[in-house]
Write a protein that holds these residues in place. Sequence first.
Motif, mmCIF file in Angstrom:
data_model
loop_
_atom_site.group_PDB
_atom_site.id
_atom_site.type_symbol
_atom_site.label_atom_id
_atom_site.label_comp_id
_atom_site.label_asym_id
_atom_site.label_seq_id
_atom_site.Cartn_x
_atom_site.Cartn_y
_atom_site.Cartn_z
ATOM 1 N N MET A 1 0.853 -1.173 0.000
ATOM 2 C CA MET A 1 0.000 0.000 0.000
ATOM 3 C C MET A 1 0.899 1.236 0.000
ATOM 4 O O MET A 1 1.827 1.333 0.782
ATOM 5 C CB MET A 1 -0.891 0.004 1.238
ATOM 6 C CG MET A 1 -1.699 1.252 1.362
ATOM 7 S SD MET A 1 -2.541 1.551 2.933
ATOM 8 C CE MET A 1 -3.432 0.067 3.230
ATOM 9 N N THR A 2 0.593 2.169 -0.874
ATOM 10 C CA THR A 2 1.328 3.423 -0.940
ATOM 11 C C THR A 2 0.408 4.558 -0.515
ATOM 12 O O THR A 2 -0.720 4.654 -0.998
ATOM 13 C CB THR A 2 1.823 3.695 -2.377
ATOM 14 O OG1 THR A 2 2.627 2.596 -2.788
ATOM 15 C CG2 THR A 2 2.622 4.963 -2.443
ATOM 16 N N VAL A 3 0.884 5.374 0.418
ATOM 17 C CA VAL A 3 0.109 6.523 0.871
ATOM 18 C C VAL A 3 0.969 7.774 0.780
ATOM 19 O O VAL A 3 2.194 7.705 0.801
ATOM 20 C CB VAL A 3 -0.411 6.343 2.326
ATOM 21 C CG1 VAL A 3 -1.324 5.158 2.426
ATOM 22 C CG2 VAL A 3 0.724 6.233 3.306
ATOM 23 N N ASP A 4 0.312 8.909 0.661
ATOM 24 C CA ASP A 4 1.009 10.194 0.592
ATOM 25 C C ASP A 4 0.986 10.927 1.925
ATOM 26 O O ASP A 4 1.901 11.685 2.230
ATOM 27 C CB ASP A 4 0.360 11.087 -0.480
ATOM 28 C CG ASP A 4 0.441 10.478 -1.865
ATOM 29 O OD1 ASP A 4 1.525 9.977 -2.224
ATOM 30 O OD2 ASP A 4 -0.584 10.478 -2.573
ATOM 31 N N VAL A 5 -0.089 10.714 2.704
ATOM 32 C CA VAL A 5 -0.280 11.448 3.954
ATOM 33 C C VAL A 5 -0.837 10.502 5.006
ATOM 34 O O VAL A 5 -1.723 9.701 4.717
ATOM 35 C CB VAL A 5 -1.281 12.620 3.753
ATOM 36 C CG1 VAL A 5 -1.587 13.334 5.051
ATOM 37 C CG2 VAL A 5 -0.763 13.598 2.732
ATOM 38 N N VAL A 6 -0.327 10.632 6.232
ATOM 39 C CA VAL A 6 -0.868 9.891 7.371
ATOM 40 C C VAL A 6 -1.646 10.880 8.221
ATOM 41 O O VAL A 6 -1.130 11.944 8.590
ATOM 42 C CB VAL A 6 0.258 9.242 8.210
ATOM 43 C CG1 VAL A 6 -0.321 8.571 9.446
ATOM 44 C CG2 VAL A 6 1.042 8.254 7.378
ATOM 45 N N ILE A 7 -2.897 10.533 8.523
ATOM 46 C CA ILE A 7 -3.763 11.373 9.357
ATOM 47 C C ILE A 7 -3.981 10.646 10.674
ATOM 48 O O ILE A 7 -4.400 9.483 10.684
ATOM 49 C CB ILE A 7 -5.104 11.659 8.656
ATOM 50 C CG1 ILE A 7 -4.846 12.396 7.346
ATOM 51 C CG2 ILE A 7 -6.041 12.446 9.573
ATOM 52 C CD1 ILE A 7 -6.058 12.504 6.458
ATOM 53 N N SER A 8 -3.714 11.330 11.760
ATOM 54 C CA SER A 8 -3.872 10.750 13.086
ATOM 55 C C SER A 8 -5.247 11.109 13.641
ATOM 56 O O SER A 8 -5.529 12.277 13.898
ATOM 57 C CB SER A 8 -2.777 11.293 14.009
ATOM 58 O OG SER A 8 -2.964 10.825 15.322
ATOM 59 N N GLY A 9 -6.112 10.120 13.781
ATOM 60 C CA GLY A 9 -7.432 10.340 14.359
ATOM 61 C C GLY A 9 -8.540 10.311 13.331
ATOM 62 O O GLY A 9 -8.477 10.997 12.308
ATOM 63 N N ALA A 10 -9.549 9.490 13.604
ATOM 64 C CA ALA A 10 -10.682 9.345 12.698
ATOM 65 C C ALA A 10 -11.911 10.079 13.213
ATOM 66 O O ALA A 10 -13.036 9.634 13.061
ATOM 67 C CB ALA A 10 -10.996 7.868 12.486
ATOM 68 N N GLY A 11 -11.677 11.234 13.825
ATOM 69 C CA GLY A 11 -12.792 12.078 14.239
ATOM 70 C C GLY A 11 -13.302 12.870 13.043
ATOM 71 O O GLY A 11 -12.861 12.661 11.905
ATOM 72 N N PRO A 12 -14.212 13.790 13.286
ATOM 73 C CA PRO A 12 -14.787 14.568 12.182
ATOM 74 C C PRO A 12 -13.740 15.299 11.342
ATOM 75 O O PRO A 12 -13.813 15.303 10.114
ATOM 76 C CB PRO A 12 -15.710 15.562 12.883
ATOM 77 C CG PRO A 12 -16.038 14.914 14.183
ATOM 78 C CD PRO A 12 -14.827 14.122 14.570
ATOM 79 N N ASN A 13 -12.759 15.910 11.995
ATOM 80 C CA ASN A 13 -11.743 16.659 11.245
ATOM 81 C C ASN A 13 -10.839 15.738 10.441
ATOM 82 O O ASN A 13 -10.537 16.011 9.283
ATOM 83 C CB ASN A 13 -10.899 17.518 12.191
ATOM 84 C CG ASN A 13 -11.701 18.634 12.796
ATOM 85 O OD1 ASN A 13 -12.536 19.233 12.145
ATOM 86 N ND2 ASN A 13 -11.457 18.907 14.063
#
Length: 62
Positions: A1-13
């Motif tokens: 799997m290739t990703v460009d960005v890691v986002i921490s937290g699956a809340g609304p934002n």
Amino acid sequence: MTVDVVISGAGPNGLMLACELSLAGIRPIVLERLPEPSEEPKANGLLGQVVQLVDRRGLYER
């Protein structure tokens, strides 16, 4: 799997950011430490630029 960005937290934002990045052709991955959705509300209202963003996507009704 290739990703460009890691986002921490699956809340609304975090989820809104992931959606916007995806629409722009950027491949995000969202990491959440909780194993299932929380019973507690995470967003009790929308303010500022978030309202404009949601409206631009046709998701905001007055």
